[in-house]
Scaffold this active site. Structure first.
Site, PDB file in Angstrom:
ATOM      1  N   HIS A  16       1.070  12.985  -5.531  1.00  0.00           N
ATOM      2  CA  HIS A  16       0.483  11.696  -5.904  1.00  0.00           C
ATOM      3  C   HIS A  16       1.142  10.553  -5.115  1.00  0.00           C
ATOM      4  O   HIS A  16       0.457   9.755  -4.461  1.00  0.00           O
ATOM      5  CB  HIS A  16       0.664  11.496  -7.413  1.00  0.00           C
ATOM      6  CG  HIS A  16       0.108  10.216  -7.942  1.00  0.00           C
ATOM      7  ND1 HIS A  16      -1.129  10.123  -8.529  1.00  0.00           N
ATOM      8  CD2 HIS A  16       0.618   8.956  -7.967  1.00  0.00           C
ATOM      9  CE1 HIS A  16      -1.364   8.878  -8.908  1.00  0.00           C
ATOM     10  NE2 HIS A  16      -0.310   8.133  -8.571  1.00  0.00           N
ATOM     11  N   GLU A  17       2.458  10.490  -5.143  1.00  0.00           N
ATOM     12  CA  GLU A  17       3.160   9.399  -4.467  1.00  0.00           C
ATOM     13  C   GLU A  17       2.981   9.492  -2.945  1.00  0.00           C
ATOM     14  O   GLU A  17       2.969   8.482  -2.250  1.00  0.00           O
ATOM     15  CB  GLU A  17       4.650   9.380  -4.827  1.00  0.00           C
ATOM     16  CG  GLU A  17       4.963   9.273  -6.330  1.00  0.00           C
ATOM     17  CD  GLU A  17       4.298   8.090  -7.040  1.00  0.00           C
ATOM     18  OE1 GLU A  17       3.911   7.107  -6.360  1.00  0.00           O
ATOM     19  OE2 GLU A  17       4.145   8.155  -8.278  1.00  0.00           O
ATOM     20  N   HIS A  70      -0.082   7.564  -2.114  1.00  0.00           N
ATOM     21  CA  HIS A  70       0.243   6.137  -2.002  1.00  0.00           C
ATOM     22  C   HIS A  70       0.954   5.854  -0.677  1.00  0.00           C
ATOM     23  O   HIS A  70       0.666   4.875   0.018  1.00  0.00           O
ATOM     24  CB  HIS A  70       1.170   5.722  -3.149  1.00  0.00           C
ATOM     25  CG  HIS A  70       0.503   5.543  -4.480  1.00  0.00           C
ATOM     26  ND1 HIS A  70      -0.562   4.699  -4.669  1.00  0.00           N
ATOM     27  CD2 HIS A  70       0.772   6.090  -5.707  1.00  0.00           C
ATOM     28  CE1 HIS A  70      -0.923   4.725  -5.963  1.00  0.00           C
ATOM     29  NE2 HIS A  70      -0.135   5.568  -6.602  1.00  0.00           N
ATOM     30  N   GLU A  84      -4.600   3.457  -5.961  1.00  0.00           N
ATOM     31  CA  GLU A  84      -4.628   4.619  -6.840  1.00  0.00           C
ATOM     32  C   GLU A  84      -5.659   5.638  -6.363  1.00  0.00           C
ATOM     33  O   GLU A  84      -5.488   6.840  -6.562  1.00  0.00           O
ATOM     34  CB  GLU A  84      -4.909   4.167  -8.283  1.00  0.00           C
ATOM     35  CG  GLU A  84      -4.564   5.183  -9.349  1.00  0.00           C
ATOM     36  CD  GLU A  84      -3.075   5.474  -9.482  1.00  0.00           C
ATOM     37  OE1 GLU A  84      -2.244   4.763  -8.872  1.00  0.00           O
ATOM     38  OE2 GLU A  84      -2.743   6.450 -10.181  1.00  0.00           O
TER      39      GLU A  84
HETATM   40 ZN    ZN Z   1      -0.231   6.018  -8.678  1.00  0.00          ZN
END
Ligand code: ZN
Ligand code: ZN
Lengths: 491, 491
Positions: free
Chosen positions: A262-263, A266, A292
C-alpha cells in the site's frame, strides 16, 4: 528583463517547498527514530517551523503578486500552476489566527485525552472534548464557506479533494447502502468454507526481507526512498526521498506485507511526480483521493490478484511459511468478514465504514445532528451495513479513529474515493495493457508506464475530473468499483 | 508589565534555537539515513533553512534590543547570557553577505575537488582552489579583526575558542616541539616489544552490541539520544536528543569502539548542559576545546586506563575475541607509533600533528607563508616532530584533512587544547574522587558527578578561563598534559 510576478511567486513557493522538506523529514524522524525524551524539544522546533512557513504564506506582497500574475501572459501549465499556488495560499491563510490556535489547542487536548479514554471506553469523558472540536470545526467550515462561496462541508472537503462536494458524494456513496450489505452477504455465503491463516511466529528481519523484495518488484526507487518502522505506518518524506514505514507483527506477517504494498503505491506516485514542477504546488499530488487510488491500485487491484500472490509466494515460503499454498494465501487476503474496526476491514466491508462516517460527519457539520447523537447513529448504521451492534461499545465504535479528535472532518471520503478511482483506472488500463502477462512475467513496467503517463506525471496540472477523464474517458463513475467487487468476490 | 528587552532577546534566541534543532536533525539524517538521490533536494532545503536562520540574526530591532538590555538590571547569569547572545549574534552577522557567499562557493568547490584530488595526490590541481579559499579566509580574518579589535588569527580562533589567542597558543603549544619528539622516542624504546592486534573479521552487529554496553556503562542517556552509523563519525543532534555515530570496520573492532567512547564523551556534555538555559547561547557548550576535553576525558583519561579496559574485556571476549587478554588490549590501545595521518594517530603523536598544522595556518593567515610553501613546511615539521617525510606525498601530507578546504582556519588547535584540558581536569578530579575505585566498581557516577558539577552544568555561564579555574584552581596549564603522557607511557 524584469522578473515577472509569476516568477516571483514561483521563487517564493520554492522557498516554502524547501521548508516543507524539513517538516517532512523531521516529522518522519519523530515517528521512526526519535527517543521519547526528545519529544518536547522536537514539538517546539516543529511549531517554530510551522510559524515560519505560515509567515511565508502571509507575506503581504503575495496579494499583489497574484493579482498581477493573473494579468501576465502565461501558457496553460503556468496558468494551472498559478491556480494551484493560489489554492494552496488561500488554504493556508483563510482562517483567522485565533481560530487556528483555538482549534489546535482543542484538537491536541481531545486527541491526547482520547488515547486513554478510548482504552477505557470512556465516552462521557470524551464527549465534551469532542464537542469543543466540533464547535470549532463548524466555525471553520462556515468561515471557509464564506471565503470560497462553497457550502460549509464542501469547504472542508476542498482541503483534501478540491472540487468534490457533498452533493456528488451523496450520489457516489449513498447508493452503496442498497447494494453493499447485500453484496457482503452474498460474498460471505460464497466464502463459507474459506479460512484465514492462523497466527504464527515470524521474525521481523525475515518479514523485512520479503517486504524489500516486493518493493523492488513494485518498482520502488531505493535511490530516492527507504523503508523503516513506525507505530502507525505512513508514507512520508519528500518526493526526492520518500520514507515509507511499516510495523512488523510477530504473529502475523500478512498485514505488514500488504501495508508495505500500500505505502509503495503512495511512494511511487510521489517518486514519479513531474520533475519539472517539483518545487511548486502544481507538481504535487492531485488530491488525497487520487493519492489513495494509487496505494489501493497497488494493494487491491494488483497485489490481491491471485497471479500476483503466486509471484510472491516463493519469497513467503522461503522466508516465512515453508508450506504455504496459493489457496491459503488467496483465502487469507480475500476473506470478507464484517468487523468493528475500519483499519482492519477487508476490501468489501471497508466502504461501509466510510459510508457511515461520511453520513455522520456531514450531518455533524451541517448541525443536523449533535455529538450526543453519534453513538446511536453509529450503532444503527453499523447494524444496517454490517449487522454488528456497537451499543455501549464506544471503543470499537465511534471512538476508534483519530481523525475527528483533531477536527479533520472531510478526510474520510478520500479512502473510498481512492478505491473507486483505482477500480476505474484498472478498467481503463485493461483496454491497452495485458496485466496478467505483466504480473506473471515478473516485470510490471507496462503497468507503471500507464500509471506514470496517466496519473503520476500529471501532478496537479489537470483538475481531478480532467485527470480522470483523460485517463479513462469519463469522470468518476462508481460503477467500476461495484463491478470490481462483484467480479473479484462472486466468481 | 512590559516585556524587558532582555526577555525579547531570549524569546528571539529561543526561536533561533528551535530552527537550529531542525538543522541538526536534518543534517544527521543526511549523514546517516538519506539515500544518495535525496541529496540535491536536501541541500536546497538546508540552504533555505540557513537563510531563514541568518535572517533571524539580521532582525533589525536586535541592535536596539542589545543596547537597551545592557541598561536593564540583570543578575549575573543573565548578564553572562546577554554576553553570549551578543557574541553569537556578532559571529553570525559580522561578515558581509558577499564574502559569506564567495567563501561558501570557493569552499564547496575546493572541498568537492579535494575528494578526488586527494586520491590522485594531485597537489597542482588542488593548489589554485586552496589559494582562493586562503585569500577569502585572510579577508575574513581581517574583517573579523577590524570588527572585534582582535588580531586576524585570533578573530578566527574566536569562533571556536573565545578568548584564546595566538600569543597564548604559542606559549601552550610551541614548547612541545622541544619535549614531544624526545618523549615519542623514549616511549617507542619503552614499547619496543609491544604489538597491536592483528586484523580479524568482526560482525558489525556484535560490535554494536559491545558499543551499546559501553555507552550504558559510560552513562549515555538513551532516552535522549541514539547510536547510528555514518561514514565520518560525529556527535550531532540536539542536547535533548543527541545523535552519535560510528563506522564498523569488518577487520578491526577497536577503532569503532574507542570512537563510540569518544562521541559518548561529547554526548554526555550535551545531554547534561544546564536545563534552565537550554534554549539560549549561555546554555550551550563552552567552546570546541572544552567539548573535545570531554570526549578526550572519556577516551584518553578513562577508557585507555588498564582498569577500564579490564572492565570491558569480558564483553569483548564474549562478542568479538574469545581469547583476548588484557595485555593485548592495553598494548593495542596504548602503542605509540609515528604515522602520517592525524586521525589515525595515537595519544602521544597526535599533538605533533596539531602543532604543525597550527604553525602552518597561523603563518598562512598572517601572510608569513603562502599556499605554495605548505608542502615544504609540512615535510620539514613532520621530519622534525615524527621523523617522517611527506616530500611528494601530498595525499598523506598536507592534503589529508578536510578543514582547510572550506576555510575552517582556527579549528585545529581545539583538539590539543581539549587533550590539555582533559589532563588538567583529571589531575584535579583525582584530589577528591577515587577514580580507580569507581572504574573497578563498575559505577562511574562519582566521575560523572564531578564533570557535571564542574563542566557540564556550567554551559557558557563562565568564561573558559573561569570555568577551568573554578574546576582546577588555575587556568589552562599544559604541564598536566605533559605529566599525564610521561606517567602513562613511561611507567
Ligand atoms: Zn493510504
Ligand atoms: Zn571529538
Amino acid at each position: 528583463m524584469a522578473t515577472s510576478f509569476y516568477q516571483k511567486l514561483t521563487e517564493h513557493f520554492k522557498s516554502i517547498y524547501h521548508l516543507q522538506h524539513l517538516q517532512a523529514i523531521v516529522g518522519w524522524d519523530q515517528a521512526t527514530q526519535m527517543p521519547a525524551g526528545g519529544n518536547e524539544a522536537r514539538s517546539n522546533a516543529l511549531s517554530e517551523l510551522a510559524i515560519t512557513i505560515h509567515q511565508a504564506y502571509k507575506l503581504s506582497a503575495l496579494d499583489e503578486w497574484f493579482d498581477c500574475a493573473a494579468e501576465e501572459s502565461l501558457d496553460i501549465p503556468q496558468q494551472q500552476s498559478l491556480t494551484e499556488m493560489r489554492h494552496q495560499w488561500q488554504q493556508a491563510t483563510m482562517l483567522p489566527a485565533e481560530l487556528v490556535r483555538a482549534k489546535s489547542i482543542a484538537g491536541n487536548r481531545c486527541e491526547h485525552a482520547w488515547r486513554e479514554q478510548r482504552r477505557n471506553n470512556n465516552w462521557e469523558g470524551f464527549k465534551p472534548l469532542l464537542k469543543e472540536v466540533v464547535t470549532l470545526s463548524r466555525e471553520e467550515a462556515n468561515i471557509r464557506a464564506s471565503m470560497t462561496g462553497m457550502l460549509p462541508y464542501d469547504a472542508l472537503l476542498d482541503q483534501y479533494e478540491p472540487e468534490m462536494t457533498q452533493q456528488r458524494l451523496d450520489q457516489l456513496f449513498l447508493p452503496m447502502n442498497q447494494w453493499l450489505p447485500e453484496l457482503i452477504s452474498e460474498v460471505q455465503a460464497h466464502q463459507k468454507s474459506w479460512q484465514r491463516l492462523k497466527p504464527g511466529h515470524y521474525d521481523a528481519a525475515a518479514q523485512k526481507r520479503v517486504g524489500l523484495k516486493i518493493m523492488e518488484y513494485l518498482g520502488f526507487d531505493f535511490n530516492h526512498g527507504r523503508l523503516d518502522v513506525s507505530v502507525h505506518p505512513f508514507c512520508g518524506g519528500v518526493a526526492e526521498d520518500v520514507r515509507i514505514t511499516t510495523r512488523y507483527e510477530s504473529d502475523d506477517f500478512s498485514r505488514s506485507l500488504m501495508g508495505i504494498v500500500h505505502e509503495t503505491g503512495h511512494a511511487r506516485y510521489e517518486q514519479n511526480l513531474p520533475q519539472q514542477w517539483r518545487t511548486l504546488p502544481v507538481g504535487q499530488a492531485r488530491s488525497m483521493g487520487i493519492h489513495e487510488s494509487q496505494s489501493l491500485f497497488f494493494e487491491m487491484q494488483l497485489a490481491k490478484q491471485p497471479s500476483f500472490l503466486q509471484q510472491i509466494l516463493p519469497w513467503l515460503r522461503e522466508e516465512l511459511v515453508p508450506e504455504l499454498s496459493l489457496t491459503q494465501l488467496c483465502q487469507h487476503y480475500l476473506k470478507v468478514e464484517p468487523s468493528y474496526i475500519r483499519i482492519d476491514a477487508d476490501e468489501v466491508t471497508y466502504p461501509a465504514h466510510i459510508l457511515l462516517r461520511y453520513q455522520i460527519e456531514r450531518d455533524l457539520i451541517s448541525g443536523a445532528i449533535e455529538v450526543d447523537d453519534i453513538p446511536q447513529m453509529w450503532d444503527e448504521l453499523m447494524q444496517k451495513y454490517l449487522g454488528l451492534s456497537t451499543a455501549g461499545n464506544y471503543r470499537d465504535g465511534c471512538m476508534q479513529d483519530i481523525h475527528w479528535t483533531d477536527g479533520s472532518f472531510g478526510y474520510f471520503p478520500s479512502y473510498t474515493l481512492g478505491a473507486m478511482y483505482a477500480a476505474q483506472f484498472m478498467a481503463s488500463m485493461q483496454k491497452t495493457v495485458n496485466i496478467e502477462n505483466a504480473i506473471q512475467g515478473g516485470d510490471l513496467t507496462p503497468i507503471s508506464t500507464w500509471l506514470s503517463d496517466n496519473i503520476w506525471s500529471k501532478g496537479s496540472l489537470l483538475t481531478t475530473d480532467e485527470l480522470v477523464r483523460q485517463a479513462t474517458g469519463e469522470t468518476l463513475n462508481p460503477q467500476y468499483f461495484r463491478e470490481h467487487l462483484r467480479n473479484r468476490y462472486l466468481n
